[in-house]
Design an enzyme around this catalytic site. Structure first.
Site, PDB file in Angstrom:
ATOM      1  N   ARG A  22       6.337 -18.506  -1.385  1.00  0.00           N
ATOM      2  CA  ARG A  22       4.838 -18.968  -1.277  1.00  0.00           C
ATOM      3  C   ARG A  22       3.758 -17.764  -1.338  1.00  0.00           C
ATOM      4  O   ARG A  22       3.011 -17.682  -2.173  1.00  0.00           O
ATOM      5  CB  ARG A  22       5.006 -19.665   0.148  1.00  0.00           C
ATOM      6  CG  ARG A  22       3.518 -20.539   0.570  1.00  0.00           C
ATOM      7  CD  ARG A  22       2.472 -19.623   0.825  1.00  0.00           C
ATOM      8  NE  ARG A  22       2.669 -18.514   2.082  1.00  0.00           N
ATOM      9  CZ  ARG A  22       1.642 -17.679   2.413  1.00  0.00           C
ATOM     10  NH1 ARG A  22       0.662 -17.772   1.757  1.00  0.00           N
ATOM     11  NH2 ARG A  22       1.956 -17.032   3.355  1.00  0.00           N
ATOM     12  N   HIS A 216       5.360  -8.748   9.762  1.00  0.00           N
ATOM     13  CA  HIS A 216       4.986  -9.172   8.428  1.00  0.00           C
ATOM     14  C   HIS A 216       3.975  -8.048   8.016  1.00  0.00           C
ATOM     15  O   HIS A 216       2.639  -8.106   8.356  1.00  0.00           O
ATOM     16  CB  HIS A 216       4.426 -10.548   8.352  1.00  0.00           C
ATOM     17  CG  HIS A 216       3.680 -10.962   7.122  1.00  0.00           C
ATOM     18  ND1 HIS A 216       4.200 -12.090   6.513  1.00  0.00           N
ATOM     19  CD2 HIS A 216       2.922 -10.338   6.252  1.00  0.00           C
ATOM     20  CE1 HIS A 216       3.720 -12.330   5.288  1.00  0.00           C
ATOM     21  NE2 HIS A 216       2.851 -11.105   5.091  1.00  0.00           N
ATOM     22  N   CYS A 249      -3.002 -10.416  -0.847  1.00  0.00           N
ATOM     23  CA  CYS A 249      -4.071 -11.518  -0.051  1.00  0.00           C
ATOM     24  C   CYS A 249      -5.227 -11.705  -0.880  1.00  0.00           C
ATOM     25  O   CYS A 249      -5.817 -10.903  -1.796  1.00  0.00           O
ATOM     26  CB  CYS A 249      -4.509 -10.972   1.179  1.00  0.00           C
ATOM     27  SG  CYS A 249      -5.774 -11.737   2.105  1.00  0.00           S
ATOM     28  N   ASN A 258       3.475  -7.643  -0.154  1.00  0.00           N
ATOM     29  CA  ASN A 258       4.518  -7.361   1.060  1.00  0.00           C
ATOM     30  C   ASN A 258       5.381  -6.070   0.838  1.00  0.00           C
ATOM     31  O   ASN A 258       5.658  -5.735  -0.241  1.00  0.00           O
ATOM     32  CB  ASN A 258       5.215  -8.689   1.462  1.00  0.00           C
ATOM     33  CG  ASN A 258       4.277  -9.609   1.479  1.00  0.00           C
ATOM     34  OD1 ASN A 258       3.847 -10.024   2.732  1.00  0.00           O
ATOM     35  ND2 ASN A 258       3.873 -10.420   0.585  1.00  0.00           N
TER      36      ASN A 258
END
Length: 314
Positions: A22, A216, A249, A258
């Site tokens: 995702r 995260h 993002c 990430n």
């Protein structure tokens, strides 16, 4: 530092959720073929992951890269013990998700800790979002699904700067009151540092002892693994990461991915922390993603390979 309640000789254990399908795929410039997504997610399942964020019920014109979410959910073949998570932005998204509720177990609702980022990300104020969260939380509970919360820009906002810790923890408390049993704190654009992360998770774990707290981190400024280590030392045992270091993002431009799942897991294994995951299979999955995308990914484990003497997961 948080108190270590393990008995002498007890192995530290952590949970890792894979968010690449995702959070990673949505930030790719091109749309990945549905069949390739299914193949990559199945590979992640074979690596032992029991938590995977699979899809998002956002408007397809906003994030076309995830417009095939239902087809992906129907097509994947994961072990029975894998929790499949979907991200929902609002009540309309929840309506659409619940039409296929048998395809997943977890629902993630999210808000940004900063007003500016929340407005630019989902065109709502924080207050409007949280009012909707309270309504959605009741519906999620009625459906018997797991309610997970995500607070973006928890460690800093690219538009507003430092975000006060109390604001983030107050939002977390609101989520808990609305029924969330897990709350993730996102370093959305990589603005955290290890000293603050340790302070933050020490305070968060003290304030919300009844809720699972998840870290995260993004590697935008190269501090992702150091921040994960600081969270671990503060007592955090739940983490999210993305294979191949995919992600970022949408706002603002330049926010890179990430921390790589295989890098995070490799670090934990070298430290003797049990993840229950097969590191070699994670690297294989990241290598397959690299092949699908047709470009080199930035995961250190892909480039250099895992440390060969690192102990395997127990």
């Amino acid at each position: 530092m948080a108190q270590d309640n393990r008995t002498p000789g007890e192995t530290r254990r952590v949970q890792v959720r894979e968010v690449g399908p995702r959070d990673g795929f949505q930030n790719e410039p091109e749309t990945i073929a549905t069949a390739d997504k299914i193949r990559l997610i199945d590979a992640l399942g074979r690596a032992g992951l029991t938590r995977i964020e699979v899809a998002s019920f956002v408007r397809p014109d906003v994030i076309p890269q995830l417009s095939d979410g239902i087809e992906v959910l129907k097509g994947i073949d994961l072990p029975e013990d894998v929790e499949r998570m979907v991200l929902v932005p609002n009540s309309k998204g929840l309506d659409n998700a619940l039409k296929v509720r048998d395809l997943f177990e977890d629902i993630a609702l999210f808000v940004s800790a900063s007003q500016t980022h929340n407005k630019r990300n989902i065109n709502r104020t924080v207050e409007e979002t949280m009012a909707d969260v309270k309504v959605m939380g009741k519906r999620i509970a009625t459906e018997g699904l797991k309610f997970c919360a995500v607070i973006a820009t928890s460690f800093g906002c690219p538009f507003e700067g430092k975000v006060p810790m109390e604001r983030v923890l107050d939002l977390a408390a609101e989520f808990a009151e609305a029924g969330a049993t897990e709350i993730g704190f996102g370093d959305t654009t990589g603005m955290a540092n290890p000293a603050y992360v340790r302070e933050f998770f020490t305070a968060a774990l003290e304030r919300l002892p009844q809720v699972e707290l998840t870290a995260h981190f993004h590697n935008t400024r190269g501090q992702g693994l150091a921040n994960a280590y600081a969270a671990l030392e503060a007592g955090c045992t739940s983490f999210e990461a993305s294979f191949g270091e995919l992600g970022g993002c949408p706002v603002p431009v330049g926010s890179t991915g990430n921390i790589a799942t295989e890098d995070l897991v490799g670090m934990f294994h070298e430290m003797g922390v049990d993840t229950g995951l097969d590191l070699e299979k994670l690297v294989e999955a990241a290598r397959a993603a690299q092949s699908v995308l047709g470009r080199k990914l930035t995961s250190h484990s892909l480039i250099a390979g895992p440390v060969q003497w690192a102990p395997a997961a127990s």
